[in-house]
Design a protein around this motif. Structure first.
Motif, mmCIF file in Angstrom:
data_model
loop_
_atom_site.group_PDB
_atom_site.id
_atom_site.type_symbol
_atom_site.label_atom_id
_atom_site.label_comp_id
_atom_site.label_asym_id
_atom_site.label_seq_id
_atom_site.Cartn_x
_atom_site.Cartn_y
_atom_site.Cartn_z
ATOM 1 N N UNK A 182 -8.577 -126.414 39.902
ATOM 2 C CA UNK A 182 -8.466 -125.412 38.644
ATOM 3 C C UNK A 182 -9.909 -125.313 38.011
ATOM 4 N N UNK A 183 -10.481 -126.466 37.736
ATOM 5 C CA UNK A 183 -12.212 -126.533 37.233
ATOM 6 C C UNK A 183 -13.033 -125.799 38.108
ATOM 7 N N UNK A 184 -12.941 -125.930 39.293
ATOM 8 C CA UNK A 184 -13.501 -125.235 40.273
ATOM 9 C C UNK A 184 -13.559 -123.740 40.260
ATOM 10 N N UNK A 185 -12.222 -123.468 40.223
ATOM 11 C CA UNK A 185 -12.092 -121.758 40.381
ATOM 12 C C UNK A 185 -12.238 -121.139 39.013
ATOM 13 N N UNK A 186 -12.000 -121.905 37.987
ATOM 14 C CA UNK A 186 -12.217 -121.420 36.629
ATOM 15 C C UNK A 186 -13.785 -121.240 36.138
ATOM 16 N N UNK A 187 -14.566 -122.173 36.739
ATOM 17 C CA UNK A 187 -16.011 -122.370 36.379
ATOM 18 C C UNK A 187 -16.631 -120.997 36.170
ATOM 19 N N UNK A 188 -16.728 -120.443 37.157
ATOM 20 C CA UNK A 188 -17.809 -119.134 37.404
ATOM 21 C C UNK A 188 -16.891 -117.940 37.194
ATOM 22 N N UNK A 189 -15.598 -117.791 36.641
ATOM 23 C CA UNK A 189 -14.905 -116.708 36.298
ATOM 24 C C UNK A 189 -15.685 -115.879 35.451
ATOM 25 N N UNK A 190 -15.944 -116.262 34.252
ATOM 26 C CA UNK A 190 -16.618 -115.574 33.108
ATOM 27 C C UNK A 190 -17.990 -114.761 33.571
ATOM 28 N N UNK A 191 -19.021 -115.624 33.891
ATOM 29 C CA UNK A 191 -20.091 -115.050 34.444
ATOM 30 C C UNK A 191 -19.979 -113.954 35.673
ATOM 31 N N UNK A 192 -18.764 -114.176 36.490
ATOM 32 C CA UNK A 192 -18.928 -113.329 37.528
ATOM 33 C C UNK A 192 -18.299 -111.877 36.921
ATOM 34 N N UNK A 193 -17.222 -112.216 36.143
ATOM 35 C CA UNK A 193 -16.491 -110.981 35.439
ATOM 36 C C UNK A 193 -17.474 -110.141 34.848
ATOM 37 N N UNK A 194 -18.250 -110.592 34.002
ATOM 38 C CA UNK A 194 -19.396 -110.017 33.246
ATOM 39 C C UNK A 194 -20.378 -109.360 34.311
ATOM 40 N N UNK A 195 -20.955 -110.079 35.091
ATOM 41 C CA UNK A 195 -21.826 -109.445 36.096
ATOM 42 C C UNK A 195 -21.438 -108.355 36.710
ATOM 43 N N UNK A 196 -20.180 -108.548 37.222
ATOM 44 C CA UNK A 196 -19.403 -107.314 37.918
ATOM 45 C C UNK A 196 -19.092 -106.140 37.004
ATOM 46 N N UNK A 197 -18.629 -106.283 35.826
ATOM 47 C CA UNK A 197 -18.410 -105.248 35.064
ATOM 48 C C UNK A 197 -19.727 -104.530 34.296
ATOM 49 N N UNK A 198 -20.735 -105.182 34.252
ATOM 50 C CA UNK A 198 -21.972 -104.571 33.563
ATOM 51 C C UNK A 198 -22.708 -103.960 34.879
ATOM 52 N N UNK A 199 -22.497 -104.287 36.168
ATOM 53 C CA UNK A 199 -23.128 -103.593 37.168
ATOM 54 C C UNK A 199 -22.198 -102.484 37.491
ATOM 55 N N UNK A 219 -13.460 -130.977 33.316
ATOM 56 C CA UNK A 219 -14.811 -130.589 32.940
ATOM 57 C C UNK A 219 -15.780 -130.838 34.168
ATOM 58 N N UNK A 220 -15.556 -132.057 34.767
ATOM 59 C CA UNK A 220 -16.528 -132.393 35.828
ATOM 60 C C UNK A 220 -16.789 -131.244 36.907
ATOM 61 N N UNK A 221 -15.358 -130.882 37.279
ATOM 62 C CA UNK A 221 -15.329 -129.788 38.431
ATOM 63 C C UNK A 221 -15.862 -128.547 37.726
ATOM 64 N N UNK A 222 -15.639 -128.261 36.446
ATOM 65 C CA UNK A 222 -16.355 -126.760 35.786
ATOM 66 C C UNK A 222 -17.834 -126.946 36.125
ATOM 67 N N UNK A 223 -18.576 -128.097 35.476
ATOM 68 C CA UNK A 223 -19.784 -128.357 35.940
ATOM 69 C C UNK A 223 -20.152 -128.168 37.133
ATOM 70 N N UNK A 224 -19.748 -128.734 38.347
ATOM 71 C CA UNK A 224 -19.947 -128.736 39.582
ATOM 72 C C UNK A 224 -19.709 -127.223 40.010
ATOM 73 N N UNK A 225 -18.698 -126.506 39.600
ATOM 74 C CA UNK A 225 -18.605 -125.067 39.915
ATOM 75 C C UNK A 225 -19.689 -124.226 39.422
#
Length: 427
Positions: free
Chosen positions: A323-340, A269-275
Motif C-alpha cells: 500500500x505504501x508503494x502504490x499510494x506514494x506517487x498517486x498525488x504527483x501523478x494525478x496532479x501531473x496528468x490533470x495539469x497536462x 512510511x518507509x515504502x512511501x519514501x521508497x515509492x
C-alpha cells in the motif's frame, strides 16, 4: 546526464536555503508521525473513546487545510515567508510541550488544531519557496523531505507512556508534492507577458474567480472534480490506514503484540519514501495516466488480498508495504496528468490540494467511527470500498479527458522564461 547535471548545479547554488526549507519539514513530520503512534496512549490519557479521539484527527486536518490557505498570505516576500516558517515551527514546539497536560479530549483537539494551522503554513510556504527556486525542476525537491522526516521521527518517537504499546501515524504527506507543475505557465489570456504571478500558487477563491473560465466546456470542470475525488479517496486512505493500522493489528483476530505492531507504520512510511524515490526515474519513462492506473489498481488489489487473508500477520506486513508503494506517487501523478490535459490553464493544483486535504480530514474520522462501531474487520472493508471508488472516479476522469476538446499547446519559448523570473526573484 545533462538533466542530472543541471539539477545538481541548481542544488549547489541553492544549498543553504534548500536545507533551511527542508529542515522545517521535520516539525511538519513530527505532527504527522505523532497522532497515530500515540493513539491508544491519548485515549488513555483523555479517557475518551475511539470516535471521540477521531475528532482530534479531524480538527488537525481541518486546520491544516485552513493553514494552507493562510500560508498564501506570507508568500509575497522572502522575509515574510521566513518569519512565517519560524513562527510555525515555534508554535509546533509549544504544542508538544502542552500535550502531556491535556486531560480532556476537547482541549487536545484545540491544541492539535493549532498545530494543524502551523503545519498548513509550513506546507504552503516551504513548498512555494522551493518551487520558486527550482521552477520546472522542483518536482525532485518536493518529493523527498516530508516522507523522510516522518520516517526518521517515527523511528525516534517515544512521547507518552500511559499505555504499553507502540503505534502508527497520521496523514499523507502527499499533500506534500504541492504544485509540481511548471509555475511559469500562465492562463491563456496572459501567457506571453506576466511572469510575476504563479497560477498554481493562488488560493482557492482567487482561482475560482477567473473570468476566462466563462464559456469553458463542461468537461473542463468535470476533470477538476473527478481528479479531486480520486485524491479525496487515495489521500484519505493514506491518512486512515496510517492512523488505524496499529489499532487494527492489536485487535482480534490478529492480536499482534504491541511491539511488533509498532513496526507497521514505519514500514508503511518507509515504502512511501521508497515509492517516491522510485517514481522519479519511472515518471520520465511512463505516462502519468499509466502510473495512476497502476497505483489505483494496486491499492484495490492489495486491500482485497488483505481482506481474504485477514487472519495472516505476514500478509498484513506485506500488504502494508504494498500500500505504501502504490499510494506514494498517486498525488504527483494525478496532479501531473490533470495539469497536462488542461494545458496548465485551469486551477487543478488548487482544487486537487483542497480535495486531498478534505479527504484526509473526512475519511480518518469516518473510518474511526466505523472501526469503533463495527469492529476491526470493517477497517479492511472500508479500504476496499474507498479503493473501488477511487478507481471509479479515475475511469470517469479518463472519460472526461476523452470528451475534453484539445487546447492549443503553449509555445516552447515561453517555458524558458520561468528560469529568468526565478533569477530575478533571487536577486
Amino acid at each position: 546526464m545533462g538533466c542530472d547535471g543541471r539539477v545538481s548545479g541548481l542544488l549547489r547554488r541553492n544549498l543553504q536555503p534548500t536545507l533551511t526549507y527542508w529542515s522545517v519539514f521535520f516539525s511538519f513530520g513530527l505532527c504527522i508521525a505523532f497522532l497515530g503512534p500515540t493513539l491508544l496512549d491519548l485515549r488513555c490519557q483523555t479517557h475518551s473513546s475511539l470516535p471521540q479521539i477521531s475528532w482530534v484527527f479531524f480538527s488537525q486536518q481541518l486546520c491544516l487545510l485552513l493553514g494552507s490557505a493562510l500560508g498564501g498570505v506570507f508568500k509575497r516576500t522572502l522575509a515574510q515567508s521566513l518569519w512565517a516558517l519560524f513562527t510555525s515551527s515555534l508554535a509546533i514546539s509549544l504544542v508538544f510541550a502542552v500535550i502531556p497536560f491535556c486531560r480532556d479530549v476537547k482541549v487536545l483537539a484545540l491544541v492539535m488544531a493549532l498545530a494543524g494551522l502551523a503545519m498548513g503554513c509550513i506546507d504552503t510556504v516551504a513548498n512555494m519557496q522551493l518551487v520558486r527556486m527550482y521552477q520546472k525542476d522542483s518536482a525532485v525537491f518536493l518529493q523527498l523531505p516530508v516522507p523522510l522526516a516522518v520516517l526518521f521521527l517515527l523511528s525516534k518517537e517515544r512521547l507518552l507512556t500511559c499505555c504499553p504499546q507502540r503505534t502508527p501515524l497520521l496523514l499523507s504527506a502527499d499533500e506534500l508534492a504541492l504544485e509540481t507543475q511548471p509555475p511559469e505557465k500562465e492562463d491563456a489570456s496572459s501567457l506571453p507577458s506576466k511572469l510575476q504571478q504563479h497560477p498554481g500558487h493562488e488560493d482557492l477563491f482567487s482561482c475560482c474567480q477567473r473570468k476566462n473560465f466563462r464559456g469553458a466546456p463542461y468537461s473542463f470542470f468535470a476533470i477538476h472534480v473527478t481528479a479531486a475525488l480520486v485524491l479525496f479517496m487515495t489521500d484519505g486512505l493514506t491518512g486512515a490506514y496510517s492512523a488505524f493500522v496499529y489499532s487494527y493489528a492489536v485487535e482480534k483476530p490478529l492480536s499482534v503484540g504491541h511491539k511488533v505492531a509498532g513496526y507497521l507504520p514505519s514500514l508503511f512510511w518507509g515504502f512511501i519514501t521508497l515509492g517516491r524515490l522510485v517514481s522519479i526515474p519511472v515518471s520520465s519513462r511512463m505516462k502519468p495516466a499509466t502510473m495512476v492506473f497502476i497505483n489505483v489498481v494496486g491499492v484495490v488489489m492489495t486491500f482485497l488480498v488483505l481482506l481474504i487473508f485477514s487472519y495472516n500477520v505476514v500478509f498484513l506486513f506485506v500488504g502494508t508495504a504494498s500500500l505504501g508503494l502504490f499510494l506514494s506517487s498517486t498525488f504527483p501523478s494525478v496532479l501531473a496528468y490533470t495539469e497536462d490535459m488542461l494545458q496548465y490553464r485551469g486551477c487543478a493544483t488548487t482544487v486537487l490540494v483542497t480535495g486531498a486535504g478534505i479527504g484526509e480530514m473526512v475519511l480518518q474520522m469516518l473510518v474511526g467511527s466505523i472501526f469503533q462501531a463495527q469492529g476491526s474487520y470493517s477497517f479492511l472493508v472500508c479500504g476496499v470500498i474507498f479503493g473501488c471508488l477511487a478507481f471509479t472516479f479515475y475511469i470517469l476522469l479518463l472519460f472526461f479527458h476523452r470528451m475534453h476538446p484539445g487546447l492549443p499547446s503553449v509555445p516552447t519559448q515561453d517555458r524558458s522564461l520561468g528560469m529568468e523570473s526565478s533569477e530575478c526573484y533571487q536577486r
